[in-house]
Design a protein around this motif. Structure first.
Motif, PDB file in Angstrom:
ATOM      1  N   ARG A   1      41.372  34.281  44.107  1.00 46.03           N
ATOM      2  CA  ARG A   1      41.736  32.905  43.729  1.00 46.03           C
ATOM      3  C   ARG A   1      42.600  32.897  42.471  1.00 46.03           C
ATOM      4  O   ARG A   1      43.528  32.117  42.347  1.00 46.03           O
ATOM      5  CB  ARG A   1      40.465  32.097  43.470  1.00 46.03           C
ATOM      6  N   GLY A   2      42.260  33.755  41.515  1.00 45.42           N
ATOM      7  CA  GLY A   2      43.005  33.797  40.264  1.00 45.42           C
ATOM      8  C   GLY A   2      42.469  34.911  39.385  1.00 45.42           C
ATOM      9  O   GLY A   2      41.399  35.465  39.641  1.00 45.42           O
ATOM     10  N   LYS A   3      43.236  35.237  38.346  1.00 48.18           N
ATOM     11  CA  LYS A   3      42.853  36.367  37.500  1.00 48.18           C
ATOM     12  C   LYS A   3      43.462  36.221  36.124  1.00 48.18           C
ATOM     13  O   LYS A   3      44.563  35.712  35.972  1.00 48.18           O
ATOM     14  CB  LYS A   3      43.355  37.651  38.173  1.00 48.18           C
ATOM     15  N   SER A   4      42.693  36.675  35.125  1.00 50.99           N
ATOM     16  CA  SER A   4      43.197  36.802  33.761  1.00 50.99           C
ATOM     17  C   SER A   4      42.755  38.176  33.262  1.00 50.99           C
ATOM     18  O   SER A   4      42.184  38.957  34.011  1.00 50.99           O
ATOM     19  CB  SER A   4      42.632  35.682  32.875  1.00 50.99           C
ATOM     20  N   ALA A   5      42.972  38.456  32.007  1.00 53.75           N
ATOM     21  CA  ALA A   5      42.586  39.758  31.457  1.00 53.75           C
ATOM     22  C   ALA A   5      41.074  39.975  31.491  1.00 53.75           C
ATOM     23  O   ALA A   5      40.606  41.103  31.623  1.00 53.75           O
ATOM     24  CB  ALA A   5      43.104  39.889  30.023  1.00 53.75           C
ATOM     25  N   ASN A   6      40.306  38.886  31.366  1.00 56.45           N
ATOM     26  CA  ASN A   6      38.857  39.015  31.267  1.00 56.45           C
ATOM     27  C   ASN A   6      38.075  38.422  32.437  1.00 56.45           C
ATOM     28  O   ASN A   6      36.847  38.493  32.449  1.00 56.45           O
ATOM     29  CB  ASN A   6      38.368  38.354  29.975  1.00 56.45           C
ATOM     30  N   MET A   7      38.766  37.821  33.422  1.00 57.48           N
ATOM     31  CA  MET A   7      38.091  37.178  34.544  1.00 57.48           C
ATOM     32  C   MET A   7      38.923  37.333  35.815  1.00 57.48           C
ATOM     33  O   MET A   7      40.148  37.407  35.754  1.00 57.48           O
ATOM     34  CB  MET A   7      37.915  35.674  34.299  1.00 57.48           C
ATOM     35  N   ALA A   8      38.218  37.363  36.947  1.00 55.44           N
ATOM     36  CA  ALA A   8      38.872  37.270  38.255  1.00 55.44           C
ATOM     37  C   ALA A   8      37.964  36.426  39.132  1.00 55.44           C
ATOM     38  O   ALA A   8      36.734  36.441  38.983  1.00 55.44           O
ATOM     39  CB  ALA A   8      39.096  38.649  38.858  1.00 55.44           C
ATOM     40  N   PHE A   9      38.562  35.688  40.041  1.00 57.65           N
ATOM     41  CA  PHE A   9      37.813  34.776  40.896  1.00 57.65           C
ATOM     42  C   PHE A   9      38.078  35.120  42.356  1.00 57.65           C
ATOM     43  O   PHE A   9      39.221  35.081  42.800  1.00 57.65           O
ATOM     44  CB  PHE A   9      38.203  33.329  40.594  1.00 57.65           C
ATOM     45  N   ILE A  10      37.010  35.449  43.079  1.00 57.75           N
ATOM     46  CA  ILE A  10      37.101  35.827  44.482  1.00 57.75           C
ATOM     47  C   ILE A  10      36.531  34.692  45.319  1.00 57.75           C
ATOM     48  O   ILE A  10      35.363  34.326  45.169  1.00 57.75           O
ATOM     49  CB  ILE A  10      36.305  37.130  44.737  1.00 57.75           C
ATOM     50  N   ASP A  11      37.358  34.150  46.216  1.00 55.01           N
ATOM     51  CA  ASP A  11      36.919  33.060  47.080  1.00 55.01           C
ATOM     52  C   ASP A  11      35.912  33.529  48.116  1.00 55.01           C
ATOM     53  O   ASP A  11      36.052  34.609  48.698  1.00 55.01           O
ATOM     54  CB  ASP A  11      38.114  32.441  47.817  1.00 55.01           C
ATOM     55  N   LEU A  12      34.898  32.691  48.339  1.00 51.34           N
ATOM     56  CA  LEU A  12      33.906  32.895  49.389  1.00 51.34           C
ATOM     57  C   LEU A  12      33.832  31.604  50.204  1.00 51.34           C
ATOM     58  O   LEU A  12      32.779  30.986  50.312  1.00 51.34           O
ATOM     59  CB  LEU A  12      32.533  33.214  48.788  1.00 51.34           C
ATOM     60  N   GLY A  13      34.952  31.179  50.737  1.00 51.69           N
ATOM     61  CA  GLY A  13      34.983  29.908  51.458  1.00 51.69           C
ATOM     62  C   GLY A  13      34.942  28.756  50.491  1.00 51.69           C
ATOM     63  O   GLY A  13      35.879  28.535  49.735  1.00 51.69           O
ATOM     64  N   ASP A  14      33.833  28.017  50.482  1.00 50.84           N
ATOM     65  CA  ASP A  14      33.699  26.874  49.596  1.00 50.84           C
ATOM     66  C   ASP A  14      32.959  27.235  48.301  1.00 50.84           C
ATOM     67  O   ASP A  14      32.509  26.371  47.572  1.00 50.84           O
ATOM     68  CB  ASP A  14      33.002  25.710  50.309  1.00 50.84           C
ATOM     69  N   GLN A  15      32.828  28.513  48.028  1.00 47.69           N
ATOM     70  CA  GLN A  15      32.187  29.022  46.816  1.00 47.69           C
ATOM     71  C   GLN A  15      33.040  30.172  46.276  1.00 47.69           C
ATOM     72  O   GLN A  15      34.061  30.512  46.855  1.00 47.69           O
ATOM     73  CB  GLN A  15      30.775  29.519  47.143  1.00 47.69           C
ATOM     74  N   PHE A  16      32.621  30.779  45.170  1.00 47.31           N
ATOM     75  CA  PHE A  16      33.362  31.932  44.676  1.00 47.31           C
ATOM     76  C   PHE A  16      32.485  32.799  43.783  1.00 47.31           C
ATOM     77  O   PHE A  16      31.415  32.369  43.340  1.00 47.31           O
ATOM     78  CB  PHE A  16      34.645  31.515  43.943  1.00 47.31           C
ATOM     79  N   ILE A  17      32.945  34.007  43.563  1.00 49.93           N
ATOM     80  CA  ILE A  17      32.336  34.910  42.583  1.00 49.93           C
ATOM     81  C   ILE A  17      33.316  35.037  41.433  1.00 49.93           C
ATOM     82  O   ILE A  17      34.519  35.216  41.649  1.00 49.93           O
ATOM     83  CB  ILE A  17      32.052  36.298  43.175  1.00 49.93           C
ATOM     84  N   ALA A  18      32.811  34.924  40.226  1.00 54.47           N
ATOM     85  CA  ALA A  18      33.616  35.143  39.030  1.00 54.47           C
ATOM     86  C   ALA A  18      33.276  36.528  38.496  1.00 54.47           C
ATOM     87  O   ALA A  18      32.128  36.788  38.142  1.00 54.47           O
ATOM     88  CB  ALA A  18      33.316  34.081  37.977  1.00 54.47           C
ATOM     89  N   LEU A  19      34.248  37.419  38.494  1.00 54.87           N
ATOM     90  CA  LEU A  19      34.061  38.727  37.870  1.00 54.87           C
ATOM     91  C   LEU A  19      34.446  38.558  36.404  1.00 54.87           C
ATOM     92  O   LEU A  19      35.537  38.087  36.096  1.00 54.87           O
ATOM     93  CB  LEU A  19      34.955  39.779  38.539  1.00 54.87           C
ATOM     94  N   GLN A  20      33.531  38.929  35.531  1.00 59.61           N
ATOM     95  CA  GLN A  20      33.735  38.708  34.101  1.00 59.61           C
ATOM     96  C   GLN A  20      33.616  40.028  33.369  1.00 59.61           C
ATOM     97  O   GLN A  20      32.623  40.745  33.520  1.00 59.61           O
ATOM     98  CB  GLN A  20      32.687  37.714  33.601  1.00 59.61           C
TER      99      GLN A  20
END
Length: 150
Positions: A38-57
């Motif tokens: 879904r999106g990414k920065s230096a300290n975060m990435a967002f992985i879509d799971l349909g109508d939800q998501f996981i934030a990698l921090q």
């Protein structure tokens, strides 16, 4: 004391998962699962799971998780098992398909066919998963809650 109305929890928006390095985490999870970033920065990435998501921090500092875990629902549990094996990921002992990622996060893999929640048809269409089905036990659990599925 007057009763106050409490809000009802209706689902998860996201889970924040602490990892050591965002790029390494995307590579690790990318070799196991097909996902949309879904999106990414230096300290975060967002992985879509349909109508939800996981934030990698970025910033995992604690020891590996034992009992604390989260469950990822997949469309094909056996394909997940094979992907874990091919990536050389050690599966944890026990009755479930559990593993720890390189940062110590414990993950349980669950098949969509075997769970008592269902995605709305429009969400499944958006995920290109219209043909997912439920097993008999999951259909029974859903029916008992008034959420019968075909």
């Amino acid at each position: 004391m007057a009763d106050s109305k409490r809000p009802r929890v209706v689902g998860f928006n996201h889970v924040a998962l602490e990892v050591g390095d965002i790029e390494e985490a995307l590579v690790f999870y990318g070799q196991l699962f097909e996902f949309e970033l879904r999106g990414k920065s230096a300290n975060m990435a967002f992985i879509d799971l349909g109508d939800q998501f996981i934030a990698l921090q970025k910033g995992r500092k604690q020891a590996p998780d034992d009992g604390r875990h989260f469950g990822l629902v997949v469309d094909d549990k056996e394909a997940a098992r094979q992907a874990l094996k091919a990536a050389g990921v050690e599966m944890l002992p026990g009755p479930f398909l559990d593993f720890r990622d390189p940062w110590g996060n414990r993950v349980e893999i669950v098949g969509y066919d075997n769970i008592q929640f269902t995605k709305a048809p429009n969400v499944l269409r958006g995920m290109r998963l219209e043909r997912l089905t439920k097993n008999e036990n999951a259909r029974k659990e859903l029916a008992e809650k008034g959420m019968a599925v075909e």
